[in-house]
Design a protein around this motif. Structure first.
Motif, PDB file in Angstrom:
ATOM      1  N   LEU A  85     145.815  46.427 -12.740  1.00 56.87           N
ATOM      2  CA  LEU A  85     146.655  46.519 -12.713  1.00 56.87           C
ATOM      3  C   LEU A  85     147.558  48.021 -10.964  1.00 56.87           C
ATOM      4  CD1 LEU A  85     148.271  47.053 -15.937  1.00 56.87           C
ATOM      5  CD2 LEU A  85     149.208  45.977 -14.573  1.00 56.87           C
ATOM      6  N   LYS A  86     145.875  48.466 -11.191  1.00 57.63           N
ATOM      7  CA  LYS A  86     145.264  49.348  -9.903  1.00 57.63           C
ATOM      8  C   LYS A  86     145.585  48.398  -8.072  1.00 57.63           C
ATOM      9  CE  LYS A  86     142.588  53.088  -8.223  1.00 57.63           C
ATOM     10  NZ  LYS A  86     141.416  53.497  -8.381  1.00 57.63           N
ATOM     11  N   ILE A  87     145.426  46.896  -9.053  1.00 53.44           N
ATOM     12  CA  ILE A  87     144.869  46.375  -7.112  1.00 53.44           C
ATOM     13  C   ILE A  87     146.378  45.651  -7.167  1.00 53.44           C
ATOM     14  CG2 ILE A  87     144.166  43.735  -6.906  1.00 53.44           C
ATOM     15  CD1 ILE A  87     141.529  44.547  -8.569  1.00 53.44           C
ATOM     16  N   ILE A  88     147.192  45.759  -8.026  1.00 53.66           N
ATOM     17  CA  ILE A  88     148.614  45.570  -7.910  1.00 53.66           C
ATOM     18  C   ILE A  88     149.529  46.571  -7.072  1.00 53.66           C
ATOM     19  CG2 ILE A  88     150.828  44.530  -8.285  1.00 53.66           C
ATOM     20  CD1 ILE A  88     149.061  42.700 -10.851  1.00 53.66           C
ATOM     21  N   ARG A  89     149.656  47.424  -7.507  1.00 48.91           N
ATOM     22  CA  ARG A  89     150.304  49.173  -7.292  1.00 48.91           C
ATOM     23  C   ARG A  89     149.775  49.259  -5.865  1.00 48.91           C
ATOM     24  NH1 ARG A  89     148.930  50.976 -12.583  1.00 48.91           N
ATOM     25  NH2 ARG A  89     147.359  52.514 -11.710  1.00 48.91           N
ATOM     26  N   ASN A  90     147.957  49.041  -5.810  1.00 49.86           N
ATOM     27  CA  ASN A  90     148.192  49.626  -3.953  1.00 49.86           C
ATOM     28  C   ASN A  90     148.016  48.642  -2.960  1.00 49.86           C
ATOM     29  OD1 ASN A  90     147.125  51.631  -5.213  1.00 49.86           O
ATOM     30  ND2 ASN A  90     144.608  51.520  -5.788  1.00 49.86           N
ATOM     31  N   GLN A  91     149.090  47.731  -3.704  1.00 48.01           N
ATOM     32  CA  GLN A  91     149.514  46.967  -2.622  1.00 48.01           C
ATOM     33  C   GLN A  91     150.139  47.123  -1.130  1.00 48.01           C
ATOM     34  OE1 GLN A  91     147.848  43.325  -1.989  1.00 48.01           O
ATOM     35  NE2 GLN A  91     147.390  44.398  -3.923  1.00 48.01           N
TER      36      GLN A  91
ATOM     37  N   VAL B  93     144.545  31.871   0.968  1.00 46.45           N
ATOM     38  CA  VAL B  93     145.038  32.889   0.004  1.00 46.45           C
ATOM     39  C   VAL B  93     143.432  33.663  -0.234  1.00 46.45           C
ATOM     40  CG1 VAL B  93     146.642  33.446  -2.538  1.00 46.45           C
ATOM     41  CG2 VAL B  93     147.189  30.851  -0.789  1.00 46.45           C
ATOM     42  N   GLN B  94     143.760  35.165  -0.485  1.00 45.96           N
ATOM     43  CA  GLN B  94     142.575  35.781  -0.543  1.00 45.96           C
ATOM     44  C   GLN B  94     142.293  36.180  -1.261  1.00 45.96           C
ATOM     45  OE1 GLN B  94     142.518  39.305   1.557  1.00 45.96           O
ATOM     46  NE2 GLN B  94     140.528  39.820   0.598  1.00 45.96           N
ATOM     47  N   GLU B  95     141.523  35.737  -3.310  1.00 43.19           N
ATOM     48  CA  GLU B  95     141.058  36.476  -3.987  1.00 43.19           C
ATOM     49  C   GLU B  95     141.952  37.832  -4.037  1.00 43.19           C
ATOM     50  OE1 GLU B  95     138.521  34.318  -6.834  1.00 43.19           O
ATOM     51  OE2 GLU B  95     138.906  36.321  -7.168  1.00 43.19           O
ATOM     52  N   HIS B  96     142.526  38.452  -5.002  1.00 44.16           N
ATOM     53  CA  HIS B  96     142.104  39.804  -5.644  1.00 44.16           C
ATOM     54  C   HIS B  96     141.376  39.917  -6.280  1.00 44.16           C
ATOM     55  CE1 HIS B  96     143.785  42.054  -2.073  1.00 44.16           C
ATOM     56  NE2 HIS B  96     144.140  40.816  -1.296  1.00 44.16           N
ATOM     57  N   PHE B  97     142.031  39.001  -7.621  1.00 41.99           N
ATOM     58  CA  PHE B  97     141.253  38.872  -8.539  1.00 41.99           C
ATOM     59  C   PHE B  97     141.332  38.180  -9.350  1.00 41.99           C
ATOM     60  CE2 PHE B  97     145.472  41.589 -10.720  1.00 41.99           C
ATOM     61  CZ  PHE B  97     145.272  40.686 -11.158  1.00 41.99           C
ATOM     62  N   TYR B  98     139.938  37.275 -10.224  1.00 35.94           N
ATOM     63  CA  TYR B  98     140.823  35.998 -10.981  1.00 35.94           C
ATOM     64  C   TYR B  98     139.897  36.579 -12.713  1.00 35.94           C
ATOM     65  CZ  TYR B  98     139.892  31.328 -12.368  1.00 35.94           C
ATOM     66  OH  TYR B  98     139.931  30.580 -14.061  1.00 35.94           O
TER      67      TYR B  98
ATOM     68  N   LEU C 233     156.386  41.794 -12.726  1.00 34.35           N
ATOM     69  CA  LEU C 233     157.223  42.000 -12.718  1.00 34.35           C
ATOM     70  C   LEU C 233     156.799  43.146 -11.896  1.00 34.35           C
ATOM     71  CD1 LEU C 233     159.976  42.882 -13.525  1.00 34.35           C
ATOM     72  CD2 LEU C 233     158.944  44.310 -15.531  1.00 34.35           C
ATOM     73  N   PRO C 234     155.963  44.724 -11.710  1.00 29.69           N
ATOM     74  CA  PRO C 234     155.992  45.886 -10.879  1.00 29.69           C
ATOM     75  C   PRO C 234     155.506  45.613  -9.470  1.00 29.69           C
ATOM     76  CG  PRO C 234     154.258  45.759 -12.744  1.00 29.69           C
ATOM     77  CD  PRO C 234     154.873  44.453 -13.294  1.00 29.69           C
ATOM     78  N   LEU C 235     155.034  44.077  -9.775  1.00 26.53           N
ATOM     79  CA  LEU C 235     154.695  44.163  -8.152  1.00 26.53           C
ATOM     80  C   LEU C 235     157.005  43.327  -7.582  1.00 26.53           C
ATOM     81  CD1 LEU C 235     153.620  43.528  -5.352  1.00 26.53           C
ATOM     82  CD2 LEU C 235     153.045  41.281  -5.890  1.00 26.53           C
ATOM     83  N   LEU C 236     157.311  42.834  -8.401  1.00 25.64           N
ATOM     84  CA  LEU C 236     158.796  42.144  -7.630  1.00 25.64           C
ATOM     85  C   LEU C 236     159.274  43.823  -7.325  1.00 25.64           C
ATOM     86  CD1 LEU C 236     159.362  39.471 -10.687  1.00 25.64           C
ATOM     87  CD2 LEU C 236     158.777  39.132  -7.871  1.00 25.64           C
ATOM     88  N   TYR C 237     159.104  44.649  -8.396  1.00 27.30           N
ATOM     89  CA  TYR C 237     160.577  46.036  -8.289  1.00 27.30           C
ATOM     90  C   TYR C 237     159.224  46.863  -6.775  1.00 27.30           C
ATOM     91  CZ  TYR C 237     162.496  46.394 -12.635  1.00 27.30           C
ATOM     92  OH  TYR C 237     163.000  46.071 -14.194  1.00 27.30           O
ATOM     93  N   LYS C 238     158.645  46.138  -6.216  1.00 28.40           N
ATOM     94  CA  LYS C 238     157.916  46.700  -5.512  1.00 28.40           C
ATOM     95  C   LYS C 238     158.292  46.221  -4.550  1.00 28.40           C
ATOM     96  CE  LYS C 238     153.721  48.403  -3.300  1.00 28.40           C
ATOM     97  NZ  LYS C 238     152.481  49.533  -3.871  1.00 28.40           N
ATOM     98  N   LEU C 239     158.688  45.020  -4.663  1.00 23.47           N
ATOM     99  CA  LEU C 239     158.918  44.139  -3.177  1.00 23.47           C
ATOM    100  C   LEU C 239     159.642  44.463  -2.760  1.00 23.47           C
ATOM    101  CD1 LEU C 239     156.975  41.282  -3.583  1.00 23.47           C
ATOM    102  CD2 LEU C 239     156.805  42.751  -1.568  1.00 23.47           C
ATOM    103  N   SER C 240     161.079  44.905  -4.013  1.00 24.95           N
ATOM    104  CA  SER C 240     162.474  45.201  -3.707  1.00 24.95           C
ATOM    105  C   SER C 240     162.762  46.206  -3.568  1.00 24.95           C
ATOM    106  CB  SER C 240     162.858  44.580  -5.392  1.00 24.95           C
ATOM    107  OG  SER C 240     163.129  45.375  -6.512  1.00 24.95           O
ATOM    108  N   GLY C 241     162.061  47.540  -3.574  1.00 21.98           N
ATOM    109  CA  GLY C 241     161.731  48.890  -3.340  1.00 21.98           C
ATOM    110  C   GLY C 241     162.408  50.088  -3.942  1.00 21.98           C
ATOM    111  N   SER C 242     162.132  48.922  -5.481  1.00 23.90           N
ATOM    112  CA  SER C 242     162.246  49.726  -6.548  1.00 23.90           C
ATOM    113  C   SER C 242     161.981  51.536  -6.698  1.00 23.90           C
ATOM    114  CB  SER C 242     162.513  49.314  -8.004  1.00 23.90           C
ATOM    115  OG  SER C 242     163.179  49.656  -8.744  1.00 23.90           O
TER     116      SER C 242
END
Ligand code: AMP
Ligand code: MG
Length: 388
Positions: free
Chosen positions: A8-14, A259-264, A303-312
């Motif tokens: 989750l932190k990896i996603i949050r920190n994008q 595509v560069q892998e961030h986690f798998y 969903l957290p990334l969608l929110y982030k991309l939409s400025g929410s």
């Protein structure tokens, strides 16, 4: 293997590149504000009546009616002690109004008005600026506009709003066994359902999939499908083909598309073979194909990334800590997101926790996070993610 919190932190920190646009107010539902909005004037802009009744000057039991003011009228009256005007809800009260009395508590005889209830100074007057003062911030940047938000912005006289654009989402489902609902299926085939579930999960949170593709377990076809989507999508969601089977081609197809892998793989149940990667400003999630896994991963990670991309300012599903309705042993050796139902302030873990089982998710309204091999006793608090 990666822990849930690390993933989750990896996603949050994008770092994300957000885009903005100006939209008509009526077309802003679910968009997030690019700029804060402050009040251009006091709200209400003038003292006005909260009732259909009479505007009164002085506190008394009897008044002389000298006229009428309807909503929208520019009042010319200036009351003197003992005078009243007939007034309607929302109408600007005349100068020197002490109070408004609702019509149900009055009697009229000719131009005489009799008050049948004790009066209080200021009663039933909506005071200028009582909701907002001119210049006061109404909404912060990142506020996601609700129907009431649209009403509020309209009431400030604003008809065009600068908002963050929503991300363009593409969805690719993979699998030879999948056939479209409503068509005939042969032995060994199943109906494709993830695209429906994921698409509507997007809709549920105010996002929409621009393009949906169903692709066979064919390396070249998957690679081409990914390539096409990466040309236009901001975020590509794949389902299936990301595990370790001989026909799981998604990971390699992503690699060959640069595509560069961030986690798998995340140490969790369901959804262990979850993939997250990025190519420039495009993000890719490859979700495991099992219906409950893919949807669970959508809620927790996509969903957290969608929110982030939409400025929410929203970070993901709403969460609550609630007491559990019955003892529960999490027998899994992995931290789990369990399908659950919240009712009357208690949460019940539902039957049917298999990764392929979506009925329990459909009948429930939450996912409960529970650590591996843990026993929770009735009444103890657990972390609930609200899915509806
Ligand atoms: P996979 O991740 O491709 O190994 O698929 C795991 C399981 O999920 C298999 O039983 C698939 O048949 C099922 N599955 C994969 N994709 C879908 C889909 N789009 N709709 C419904 N079931 C699926
Ligand atoms: Mg498959």
């Amino acid at each position: 293997m990666l822990q849930i919190e690390e993933a989750l932190k990896i996603i949050r920190n994008q770092q994300v590149q957000v885009k903005t646009e100006t939209r008509e107010l009526s077309d802003c539902l679910g968009f997030s504000l690019f700029n804060e909005i402050s009040a251009p004037f006091d709200m209400p802009a003038f003292d006005n009546s909260a009732m259909d009744g009479y505007a009164l000057c002085g506190i008394s039991k009897e008044y002389k009616i000298i006229g009428e003011i309807a909503a929208g009228d520019e009042s010319q009256f200036r009351l003197s002690e003992g005078e009243a005007v007939r007034i309607f809800t929302g109408a600007k009260v005349p100068e020197n109004t002490s109070a408004v009395m609702m019509q149900e508590k009055t009697k009229v005889s000719g131009n005489k008005l009799f008050i049948e209830q004790p009066l209080k100074h200021g009663q039933s007057i909506r005071k200028k600026g009582e909701e907002l003062k001119k210049g006061e911030i109404v909404f912060q940047k990142g506020y996601t506009i609700t129907p009431a938000g649209i009403g509020m912005i309209g009431s400030l006289g604003i008809d065009k709003v600068e908002v963050f654009k929503k991300p363009i989402i593409h969805l690719i489902t993979t699998g030879n066994e999948l056939v479209k609902p409503g068509t005939l299926k042969k032995g060994g085939q199943i109906f494709e359902s993830n695209s429906y579930a994921l698409d509507s999960a997007c809709e549920d949170f105010g996002f929409s999939c621009k393009e949906k593709k169903q692709i066979q377990d064919d390396f070249k076809a998957i690679k081409n499908g990914i390539k096409d989507s990466l040309n236009t999508a901001d975020i590509l969601i794949l389902s299936g083909g990301i595990s370790v089977g001989d026909y799981d081609f998604v990971k390699q197809a992503l690699e060959e598309n640069g595509v560069q892998e961030h986690f798998y793989k995340v140490f969790q149940k369901p959804g262990k073979p979850l993939y997250f990667g990025r190519k420039e400003n495009k993000f890719v999630f490859a979700l495991p194909g099992n219906p409950a896994s893919s949807l669970s991963c959508f809620y927790i990670y996509v969903l957290p990334l969608l929110y982030k991309l939409s400025g929410s300012v929203k970070k993901g599903l709403d969460r609550l800590n609630l007491p559990i309705a019955k003892d529960y042993d999490n027998k899994s050796d992995r931290p789990s997101f369990l399908k659950a139902n919240i009712q009357n302030g208690f949460v019940e873990i539902l039957d049917g926790q298999g990764s392929s089982m979506i009925k329990s998710m459909a009948l429930g309204n939450a996912l409960v996070f529970m650590d591996a091999t843990i026993s929770v006793k009735k009444g103890e608090g657990v972390d609930c993610y609200l899915i509806s």
